[in-house]
Design a protein around this motif. Structure first.
Motif, PDB file in Angstrom:
ATOM      1  N   ILE A 197      -9.077  -8.997  12.170  1.00 18.48           N
ATOM      2  CA  ILE A 197      -8.728  -7.626  11.779  1.00 18.48           C
ATOM      3  C   ILE A 197      -8.429  -7.554  10.284  1.00 18.48           C
ATOM      4  O   ILE A 197      -8.916  -6.661   9.586  1.00 18.48           O
ATOM      5  CB  ILE A 197      -7.541  -7.098  12.615  1.00 18.48           C
ATOM      6  CG1 ILE A 197      -7.984  -6.877  14.061  1.00 18.48           C
ATOM      7  CG2 ILE A 197      -6.983  -5.811  12.013  1.00 18.48           C
ATOM      8  CD1 ILE A 197      -6.844  -6.591  15.031  1.00 18.48           C
ATOM      9  N   TYR A 224     -10.771  -5.561   7.597  1.00 17.53           N
ATOM     10  CA  TYR A 224     -10.199  -4.524   6.740  1.00 17.53           C
ATOM     11  C   TYR A 224     -10.545  -4.804   5.272  1.00 17.53           C
ATOM     12  O   TYR A 224     -10.976  -3.913   4.546  1.00 17.53           O
ATOM     13  CB  TYR A 224      -8.681  -4.435   6.925  1.00 17.53           C
ATOM     14  CG  TYR A 224      -8.043  -3.476   5.962  1.00 17.53           C
ATOM     15  CD1 TYR A 224      -8.116  -2.107   6.182  1.00 17.53           C
ATOM     16  CD2 TYR A 224      -7.425  -3.918   4.805  1.00 17.53           C
ATOM     17  CE1 TYR A 224      -7.566  -1.202   5.285  1.00 17.53           C
ATOM     18  CE2 TYR A 224      -6.870  -3.029   3.905  1.00 17.53           C
ATOM     19  CZ  TYR A 224      -6.943  -1.677   4.148  1.00 17.53           C
ATOM     20  OH  TYR A 224      -6.409  -0.789   3.253  1.00 17.53           O
ATOM     21  N   HIS A 225     -10.367  -6.057   4.846  1.00 17.31           N
ATOM     22  CA  HIS A 225     -10.672  -6.407   3.453  1.00 17.31           C
ATOM     23  C   HIS A 225     -12.163  -6.252   3.152  1.00 17.31           C
ATOM     24  O   HIS A 225     -12.531  -5.848   2.036  1.00 17.31           O
ATOM     25  CB  HIS A 225     -10.197  -7.820   3.118  1.00 17.31           C
ATOM     26  CG  HIS A 225      -8.718  -7.915   2.991  1.00 17.31           C
ATOM     27  ND1 HIS A 225      -8.010  -7.243   2.023  1.00 17.31           N
ATOM     28  CD2 HIS A 225      -7.801  -8.595   3.707  1.00 17.31           C
ATOM     29  CE1 HIS A 225      -6.729  -7.507   2.149  1.00 17.31           C
ATOM     30  NE2 HIS A 225      -6.569  -8.322   3.171  1.00 17.31           N
ATOM     31  N   ILE A 283     -14.161  -4.015   4.454  1.00 10.86           N
ATOM     32  CA  ILE A 283     -14.374  -2.573   4.274  1.00 10.86           C
ATOM     33  C   ILE A 283     -13.902  -2.143   2.888  1.00 10.86           C
ATOM     34  O   ILE A 283     -14.600  -1.397   2.188  1.00 10.86           O
ATOM     35  CB  ILE A 283     -13.650  -1.768   5.380  1.00 10.86           C
ATOM     36  CG1 ILE A 283     -14.325  -2.006   6.718  1.00 10.86           C
ATOM     37  CG2 ILE A 283     -13.633  -0.280   5.046  1.00 10.86           C
ATOM     38  CD1 ILE A 283     -13.554  -1.472   7.904  1.00 10.86           C
ATOM     39  N   VAL A 284     -12.732  -2.610   2.480  1.00  7.92           N
ATOM     40  CA  VAL A 284     -12.186  -2.236   1.171  1.00  7.92           C
ATOM     41  C   VAL A 284     -13.101  -2.730   0.047  1.00  7.92           C
ATOM     42  O   VAL A 284     -13.388  -1.988  -0.906  1.00  7.92           O
ATOM     43  CB  VAL A 284     -10.753  -2.785   0.983  1.00  7.92           C
ATOM     44  CG1 VAL A 284     -10.277  -2.612  -0.448  1.00  7.92           C
ATOM     45  CG2 VAL A 284      -9.801  -2.100   1.944  1.00  7.92           C
ATOM     46  N   ASN A 290      -4.178   0.949  -0.880  1.00  6.95           N
ATOM     47  CA  ASN A 290      -3.999  -0.366  -0.261  1.00  6.95           C
ATOM     48  C   ASN A 290      -2.572  -0.881  -0.402  1.00  6.95           C
ATOM     49  O   ASN A 290      -2.037  -1.484   0.529  1.00  6.95           O
ATOM     50  CB  ASN A 290      -4.996  -1.374  -0.836  1.00  6.95           C
ATOM     51  CG  ASN A 290      -6.317  -1.279  -0.131  1.00  6.95           C
ATOM     52  OD1 ASN A 290      -6.416  -1.625   1.021  1.00  6.95           O
ATOM     53  ND2 ASN A 290      -7.311  -0.786  -0.826  1.00  6.95           N
ATOM     54  N   TYR A 348      -0.326  -1.458   2.828  1.00  4.52           N
ATOM     55  CA  TYR A 348       0.253  -2.791   3.027  1.00  4.52           C
ATOM     56  C   TYR A 348       1.763  -2.690   3.238  1.00  4.52           C
ATOM     57  O   TYR A 348       2.309  -3.251   4.192  1.00  4.52           O
ATOM     58  CB  TYR A 348      -0.049  -3.681   1.823  1.00  4.52           C
ATOM     59  CG  TYR A 348       0.630  -5.030   1.871  1.00  4.52           C
ATOM     60  CD1 TYR A 348      -0.006  -6.122   2.438  1.00  4.52           C
ATOM     61  CD2 TYR A 348       1.911  -5.209   1.358  1.00  4.52           C
ATOM     62  CE1 TYR A 348       0.612  -7.354   2.495  1.00  4.52           C
ATOM     63  CE2 TYR A 348       2.536  -6.438   1.415  1.00  4.52           C
ATOM     64  CZ  TYR A 348       1.889  -7.504   1.980  1.00  4.52           C
ATOM     65  OH  TYR A 348       2.509  -8.720   2.046  1.00  4.52           O
TER      66      TYR A 348
END
Length: 100
Positions: free
Chosen positions: A50, A54-55, A57-58, A79, A83
């Motif tokens: 996960i 996520y990273h 996608i970023v 972000n 976070y």
């Protein structure tokens, strides 16, 4: 950001920032998932997947917006806020569950 956040967090708690602890985001996320799933192997794999997804996608969105400084700055700020929100949510939840 996580390293910077960890140093600040430890300084505020008057702990040595060079000594390890178990309060990093990925460890909190793993503990939270492990409490739900009750299987360390699956929780570890799922939490890592996960976080890495996520990273990915970023990074992809940042690459698309690489010519626009305002959008990149917005991504960075989002972000950081995301976070911090997740970190405090997980920390609070794990304290409530007496897992920290």
């Amino acid at each position: 950001f996580e390293i910077f956040f960890s140093v600040i967090r430890k300084r505020i708690a008057k702990k040595n920032p060079y000594k390890p602890d178990n309060k990093h985001f990925h460890q909190l996320f793993f503990s939270y998932l492990n409490n739900l799933i009750k299987n360390k192997k699956i929780s570890n794999t799922l939490s890592a997947s996960i976080i890495n997804f996520y990273h990915l996608i970023v990074v992809f969105v940042s690459y698309i917006c690489s010519g626009n400084s305002f959008k990149l700055l917005t991504i960075i700020i989002f972000n950081i806020l995301f976070y911090l929100s997740l970190y405090y949510f997980l920390n609070k939840k794990l304290i409530k569950l007496k897992l920290l």
